[in-house]
Design an enzyme around this catalytic site. Sequence first.
Site, PDB file in Angstrom:
ATOM      1  N   GLU A 316       0.852  -1.202   0.000  1.00  0.00           N
ATOM      2  CA  GLU A 316       0.000   0.000   0.000  1.00  0.00           C
ATOM      3  C   GLU A 316       0.882   1.244   0.000  1.00  0.00           C
ATOM      4  O   GLU A 316       0.720   2.156   0.824  1.00  0.00           O
ATOM      5  CB  GLU A 316      -0.911  -0.009   1.226  1.00  0.00           C
ATOM      6  CG  GLU A 316      -1.719  -1.287   1.359  1.00  0.00           C
ATOM      7  CD  GLU A 316      -2.610  -1.321   2.589  1.00  0.00           C
ATOM      8  OE1 GLU A 316      -2.126  -0.939   3.675  1.00  0.00           O
ATOM      9  OE2 GLU A 316      -3.776  -1.705   2.479  1.00  0.00           O
ATOM     10  N   CYS A 412     -10.538   0.148   7.762  1.00  0.00           N
ATOM     11  CA  CYS A 412      -9.934   1.408   8.205  1.00  0.00           C
ATOM     12  C   CYS A 412     -10.578   2.621   7.548  1.00  0.00           C
ATOM     13  O   CYS A 412     -10.742   3.656   8.173  1.00  0.00           O
ATOM     14  CB  CYS A 412      -8.432   1.399   7.943  1.00  0.00           C
ATOM     15  SG  CYS A 412      -7.973   1.020   6.248  1.00  0.00           S
TER      16      CYS A 412
HETATM   17 ZN   LIG Z   1      -7.956   2.736   4.828  1.00  0.00          ZN
END
Ligand SMILES: [Zn+2]
Length: 654
Positions: A316, A412
């Site tokens: 990421e 998240c």
């Molecule tokens: Zn996130």
Amino acid sequence: MTVQDMPRVRLHDPFWNAYRQLIREVVIPYQWEALNDRVDAAEPSHAIENFRIAAGQRQGEHHGMVFQDSDVTKWLEAVAYQLAQEADPALEATADEVISLIGAAQQPDGYLNTYFTVKAPMERWTNLAECHELYCAGHLIEAAVAYYQSTGKVALLNIARRLTDHIDQVFGPGPSQLPGYPGHPEIELALMRLYEVTGEPRYLALGRYFIEQRGQQPHYYDTEYEGRGRTFYWPSHGPAWMIKDKAYSQAHAPILKQDKAVGHAVRLLYLYTGVAHLAQLTGDAEQAAACRRIWDNLTQRQLYVTGGVGAQSYGESLTCDFDLPSDTAYAETCASVALVMFARRMLDLSPEGRYADVLERALYNTVLAGMALDGRHFFYVNPLEVHPATLAGSHRYDHVHAVRQRWFGCACCPPNIARLLGSLEDYVYLQREDSLYVHLYVGGDLNFIMAGKRWLLSQRSDYPWNGRIDFELSGTPQGGIFTLALRLPDWCPAPSVCINDEAVDLSSRVSDGYCHLHREWRTGDRVVLDLPMPVQRLRAHAEVRQLAGKVALQRGPLVYCLEQVDNGPALHNLSLPPNAEFHTMNGRAPLPQIVQLEAEGQRWNVVLATSPDQALYRHDAAPPKASPQRLTFIPYFAWANRGEGEMRVWVDEG
Ligand SMILES: [Zn+2]
């Protein structure tokens, strides 16, 4: 600063009201159901159940991510901002119940984390590099600060202080302490906030310790790895990869020696949000310079035009300068939320318009794109180009979805959007000595005190669709001298200002991206800021090889895109002539009151593309021909709200 002393902003803005209504009526209740495993279509969260088990109220095992607790505390933080906007006794009662459940799960020594309490009590603080204990503590602290500020209640703040006091005993330079710091930064920025509301210097010192210890030798990740017998938690990219790849978590060098934006995008941005806040609180010039280095590299070399951060799915993470692929972009929603937070702290350090320009770009484009217009579906990944038929067949796109999902196992992003949009008040204004800065054009009223006098500034506009913003001051009848500093966005070629209907000469008043209106202000004074919003063609730096020969459209702060539903399939065959004129139109249902753009464009090779016996390659084909086609562009944030289809931001010019 007490709760009563806080500058009071009340937003009421046509554009943002709709989003905040969604947060209030859909997102917060929906997330509460998800946290309690009552959403059939979503993976069970188990987050509340984990707290019950840790508190001894239920039997069972911990389920979910090692950082599952943060879903609950991020929800609580969003609730806190909601309660600051308007009273909601039922919601507050639910939040208070959650807070007492969290308190019941706190251990006698102040420790609080359901994963380790339930699943691995002997492994506390043995794997900071991978296991998010300090990250979860950071989110709990942030929720506690927000809940205290909005309700005045101290129960969660006291839980957070007990946890922080425990952490303060465990970590530090002392002989019985651990010289560690979190693999996933977050607690640093939270400790700065905790310090600001409590005034406790130990909290500032603890945050500073975590920041200054990061990347020092001998490396803490290696020490703890050896100490626990070389076990590791995340196997996805090879044994102990997260421990070995120290740049992934920005622990490859001390902060003062870092000069490039590298690694996991959210970690980078949370870390530097904390560093910038620390530098502002302590006046540390070297740390401020480190923040500027990272900011400059990130925003001038690695930022998507939509304000997205992170060019690759692997880790990421960021990649390298000028690498900005549209279709495989990661651009996690959380990363743009964190970029907004970092930008705000950079503005606090030094109010320069370039920080607010990026803040606005991230907020109005990627952050908003992260949530569907129904408030029930979310993007974790925000590509700038999607071709749905290819997604299923190529693992390069395993991370990409063409439509938003209901809820994620790693949830998240949705609560991060909720807490950011719920706290938008904190991003609009900045008061510094005798200046009041307006960073964002969001309607509402600001109560502030300047040189001992109370003022009310009202702001009204139809932003981001229209660039006229009306301000009116009211306050003490005697008036007072101060500077009203209005941001002049980088996208606006010809801003103008009138005070009480008289044009203001801006030539000597503009610096660092703000127009500084220094004068004696009186009750009833009116300011009109006019920011014309022509449609602009953005072209990328010549080093960005993925974007050669392409343009993106922007109007005001909004980046636009083509969608299949408006333009037909094979968007790669469309092009926009350099001299095409643009027309603005009102959007059509089911989209809300958006402004869409139309232009006379072209479609190439229509006949060849639809011929069933067309060879893959031909040497005898005629040069491609173009036929006229009207192109329709909608704001990027509104894409994928009308079913699955192709989308692209960058379009060929020619
Ligand atoms: Zn996130």
